[in-house]
Design a protein around this motif. Structure first.
Motif, PDB file in Angstrom:
ATOM      1  N   ASN A  62      -3.374   7.379  -3.070  1.00  0.00           N
ATOM      2  CA  ASN A  62      -3.374   6.134  -2.309  1.00  0.00           C
ATOM      3  C   ASN A  62      -3.538   4.986  -3.288  1.00  0.00           C
ATOM      4  N   LYS A  63      -2.669   3.983  -3.163  1.00  0.00           N
ATOM      5  CA  LYS A  63      -2.678   2.875  -4.110  1.00  0.00           C
ATOM      6  C   LYS A  63      -2.274   1.612  -3.392  1.00  0.00           C
ATOM      7  N   ASN A  64      -3.004   0.506  -3.629  1.00  0.00           N
ATOM      8  CA  ASN A  64      -2.533  -0.753  -3.064  1.00  0.00           C
ATOM      9  C   ASN A  64      -2.796  -1.901  -4.017  1.00  0.00           C
ATOM     10  N   SER A  73      -7.808  -2.773  -3.117  1.00  0.00           N
ATOM     11  CA  SER A  73      -8.145  -1.355  -3.051  1.00  0.00           C
ATOM     12  C   SER A  73      -9.551  -1.132  -2.527  1.00  0.00           C
ATOM     13  N   TRP A  76       2.700   8.747  -9.575  1.00  0.00           N
ATOM     14  CA  TRP A  76       3.527   8.009  -8.624  1.00  0.00           C
ATOM     15  C   TRP A  76       5.010   8.134  -8.961  1.00  0.00           C
ATOM     16  N   ASN A 122       0.857  -1.184   0.000  1.00  0.00           N
ATOM     17  CA  ASN A 122       0.000   0.000   0.000  1.00  0.00           C
ATOM     18  C   ASN A 122       0.896   1.237   0.000  1.00  0.00           C
ATOM     19  N   PHE A 149      -7.592   7.510  -5.301  1.00  0.00           N
ATOM     20  CA  PHE A 149      -7.325   6.079  -5.484  1.00  0.00           C
ATOM     21  C   PHE A 149      -7.086   5.711  -6.947  1.00  0.00           C
ATOM     22  N   ASN A 150      -7.105   6.700  -7.819  1.00  0.00           N
ATOM     23  CA  ASN A 150      -6.953   6.406  -9.242  1.00  0.00           C
ATOM     24  C   ASN A 150      -5.851   7.265  -9.873  1.00  0.00           C
ATOM     25  N   TYR A 157       2.286  -5.864  -7.534  1.00  0.00           N
ATOM     26  CA  TYR A 157       1.073  -5.508  -8.264  1.00  0.00           C
ATOM     27  C   TYR A 157       0.731  -6.572  -9.300  1.00  0.00           C
TER      28      TYR A 157
END
Length: 834
Positions: A215-217, A221, A402, A193, A395-396, A418
């Motif tokens: 925010n990315k996981n 998600s 990034w 995450n 979240f997108n 990922y």
């Protein structure tokens, strides 16, 4: 804490790094007889990079530089210099030889250290003096960027695990393995995450604001249960605080003002870090089984700001399911004197036990701080405005975002997570494991094609005197974690009374910003009332006492309830909720032959009524300062449980409306607060007061909550029967303190069992007016209030038995002349707690 919070590390075992290092060394340090040497000093020769052996004499050390010699020293033994023939040197066994020679000043002195005339403690006192004048606290305003990376890894990978039936068909996940630089164990990254934020603060007005920008996981998600678990797991901390909170436990910081009573300190070395002269202080605990660390830190010789620190939880610490905790912090120098936090790294090794060979899950958090800006004022209004951390755009974020904002690049293993998780979600066997653990954690079986969850599986079976054996099944709508509306219902059947019961409720989120929610429902069921002084109108809730299989005494004071509610909730300020509602209740005894709810009613046949029909209007104010939640749908998840709760509840009965029977008013207030009492554990306190104005029947009075089950239930009185005390004016206090093993750790025969001592004290005072006594005189139970003196109880308990059980011994303080009074009781509980 609920069981599901500790099932998610197990989920990560089935759900399916570090930067390349130049020198790795790990192994075991023993004496001539083969016994492990704990707290021995390990260094790469010619460097300040080192570590200390753990309680079992084991160590692991890693550096990005190339080193060819390892130096091992310990008081009373000759210093050993071990030539490292390879870049990776694991499995070393280093035997120390006794020596009568005096060691030089850079050798770590172990054993109990003096408090007087100790140069390390003199330096520690300087740190205390200046700790509030370091870092961002030096400036009127500050701002900086943070990049947080949280990773879970399956650890202790060996051939037996890879060939086990559990992973048959999933062998591809083991193609990329690496070795931890802290423990030297092979691990497999399975969850990642990432979060990028901008933090603003103003020390003059005491305000801070955090804007989450990305925010990315990997793979989860939309699973807020996992995200909430992760957030609570890795709460923020400041090494300068006296106590550091991890996993609901307060660890004494090595920089604490109470540290001299908890740790031994040794001034081990002094050297330049960059161009700043710093002292190196090694610390280790004075006693076993306490919540402490071992490690070392470097501190500047003029500002007394910490430049680098590492903390490792001792193996004997009284904490469950966590085998290792290791923390590193590095600081940058600004303007020759100010040290600012640059990088924070934390590793946790979750396992069923603390044996060296036990498998488990690593949890790793890396936080990088950069782009500091100071003394740019912003108005108070700026800090009151808040970004939306659940904005879908957060979240997108695309790859370009990034790439530009990762303050620390991902290594190849982290990048591969990922891809791995995307692949795993297409494998049926993995989805089977995922769904199984999800069911155990949430209690619901997901039916995706119907957008429906079936459950709760933990409430299927029950028993009471009125229904006999009871079965219950339910369902709820579920389109996603952030559904703007939700319907939920259940049906139940009692095999003794042969009747069907049901409940249904709905919630609609009308406005996300103000949390404007419309809710309503209806329930027809049998319930054990009087388990809480503060009134609630939960349509679907059901107490343990209503279905308890094993009880004490005559557990037959049950009520048939037909409840309909309609309410509007709004949250105009963060953590401040207002609820306006109305309810219509019909109440009568479920066992009228043994439990009468009769009251005087001149209009009823015979002048006595046995059923109440009542319409009420309610207003409730709830303030929960410090509460953290996740999600933006109609139902959000709590992240922490360290917040206080203040509740003010007002009820107005309307006689005649919808054939309502009584006109009355009720005011109730409650305040609950958990307290972290430093190294002495955690205290939970609750105060409740209330008063009813007007005459009302028994089912609408305030019953002092007894407990005839065998479970330890906070905020009840385990030595009281249901309806033993009834009031219309009351004040109560509940105190429960968990010492977390602080006392047992000093008893030789008990310290190795990691038991935890729990004490409780509770009391209540109340009155029942003469008018209410006369109104309810036909009832076949005595109506008594604790008005002569405060009714009180106390209890002593032992927790953490086999890591999951707790037993309490409860003693009644007075009113021992009451009929069938229970002077003593034993209750228990079980659960998964760190």
């Amino acid at each position: 804490m609920s069981v599901r919070r500790y099932l998610f590390p197990i989920l990560l075992l089935f759900a399916c790094q570090v930067l390349w290092s130049q020198t790795k060394a790990g192994g075991l340090v023993v004496d001539a007889s083969g016994d492990p040497v704990a707290f021995a000093n390990i260094l790469f020769a010619g460097s300040s990079e080192g570590t200390i052996t753990n309680d079992d004499g084991r160590f692991y050390l890693e550096s990005e530089a190339v080193w060819d010699t390892l130096v091992v020293s310990y008081i009373g033994y000759a210093t050993r210099r071990i030539v490292l023939e390879q870049r990776v040197n694991t499995g070393l066994r280093i035997e120390m030889e006794e020596s009568g020679e005096e060691l030089d000043e850079v050798v770590v002195y172990m054993g109990r250290q003096p408090k007087k005339d100790n140069p390390a403690i003199d330096i520690l006192r300087k740190i205390w003096e200046k700790k509030r004048r370091n870092g961002v606290k030096l400036f009127d305003q500050y701002a900086y960027d943070t990049y947080e990376k949280i990773e879970f890894d399956l650890n202790t990978i060996d051939s037996s695990l890879m060939e086990s039936r559990v992973f048959r068909g999933l062998e591809f996940i083991f193609e990329d393995l690496d070795t931890s630089r802290i423990t030297g164990k092979t691990y497999l990254p399975i969850f990642l995450n990432e979060k990028f934020s901008r933090v603003y603060g103003d020390n003059r007005i005491g305000e801070e604001r955090t804007d989450v920008l990305g925010n990315k996981n990997s793979g989860f998600s939309n699973n807020q249960a996992i995200i909430a678990f992760v957030q609570d797991l890795y709460s923020e901390y400041d090494i300068y605080d006296n106590y550091l909170k991890f996993f609901d436990k307060s660890f004494t910081s090595p920089l604490s003002t109470t540290g001299v009573d908890t740790y031994n300190y040794v001034l081990a070395d002094s050297a330049f870090l960059g161009d700043k002269w710093c002292y190196n202080i090694i610390y280790y605990p004075r006693r076993k089984n306490e919540l402490t660390f071992k490690g070392d830190f470097w501190v500047n010789d003029t500002t007394y700001a910490v430049a680098r620190i590492n903390l490792a939880v001792t193996r004997s610490a009284n904490i469950n399911w966590v085998k290792e905790i290791y923390i590193e912090q590095e600081f940058d120098v600004l303007s020759d004197s100010v040290f600012l936090l640059k990088r924070d790294y934390m590793l946790s090794d979750f396992a069923l036990n603390k044996k060296e060979e036990s498998r488990g899950v690593y949890g790793k958090r890396t936080t990088v701080y950069d782009n500091y800006v100071f003394n740019r004022p912003r108005g108070r209004a700026f800090y009151k405005g808040e970004s939306d951390p659940f904005d879908p755009r957060v979240f997108n974020r695309d790859d370009a975002f990034w790439s530009a904002n990762r303050l620390e690049a991902l290594n190849k293993d982290e990048r591969g997570i990922y891809t791995l998780l995307d692949t795993l979600r297409t494998v049926p066997k993995f989805n089977t494991y995922y769904n199984l653990v999800s069911i155990l954690g949430s209690g619901y079986v997901e039916i995706d094609k119907w957008n429906l969850d079936l459950g709760n599986i933990y409430s299927v079976f029950g028993y009471n005197d009125a229904e006999g054996v009871r079965l219950r099944g339910g369902a709820r709508t579920y389109f996603g974690q952030n559904d703007p509306w939700r319907l939920e219902g259940y049906m139940a059947y009692g095999f003794l009374d042969k009747k069907v019961k049901y409940g249904i409720s709905g919630k609609w989120l009308l406005d996300r910003k103000t949390r404007l929610i419309l809710s309503g429902g209806n329930r027809r069921d049998i319930e054990q009332l009087g388990l809480s002084l503060t009134a609630t109108n939960d349509v679907l809730g059901r107490s343990v006492a209503s279905s308890a299989v094993f009880t004490v005494g005559n557990n037959n004071r049950l009520t048939n309830i037909n409840l309909s509610t309609l309410a509007v909730d709004i949250e105009p300020l963060e953590n401040f909720r207002i609820r306006f509602g109305g309810s219509l209740r019909t109440l009568r005894s479920a066992l009228p032959d043994v439990f009468s709810l009769d009251y005087l009613d001149p209009e009823a046949p015979g002048g006595v009524a046995s059923e109440v029909r009542q319409f009420d209007l309610t207003t409730t104010l709830i303030y929960t300062p410090g509460k953290e939640t996740i999600g933006y749908g109609v139902e959000r998840r709590d992240v922490n449980d360290t917040y206080s709760t203040l509740l003010l509840h007002y009820t107005q009965g309307l006689q005649g409306f919808l054939e309502s029977d009584f006109d009355y008013r009720k005011v109730q207030f409650s305040y609950s607060q958990p307290w972290q009492v430093g190294g002495m554990g955690r205290l939970l306190s609750t105060v409740e007061v209330g008063k009813t104005f007007g005459e009302v029947p028994l089912v609408m009075l305030n019953v002092v909550p007894g407990n005839q089950t065998l479970f330890s239930i906070y905020n009840t009185f385990p030595n009281l029967d249901f309806y033993e005390f009834v009031t219309d004016t009351y004040a109560s206090l509940h105190l429960e303190h968990n010492f977390n093993g602080r006392l047992f750790s000093r008893i030789p025969l008990l310290r190795d069992w990691n038991l935890r001592e729990i004490v409780g004290l509770r009391g209540v005072w109340g009155q029942l007016s003469e008018a209410n006594q006369l109104l309810n005189s036909p009832a076949n139970i005595p109506l008594q209030a604790p008005d002569d003196s405060i009714y009180w109880e106390y209890s002593v308990g032992v927790g953490n038995i086999f890591k999951i059980f707790r037993i309490d011994f409860n003693f009644r303080g007075n009113y021992l002349d009451n009929p069938d009074a229970r002077a003593f009781s034993v209750t228990g509980a079980f659960g998964f707690h760190f």
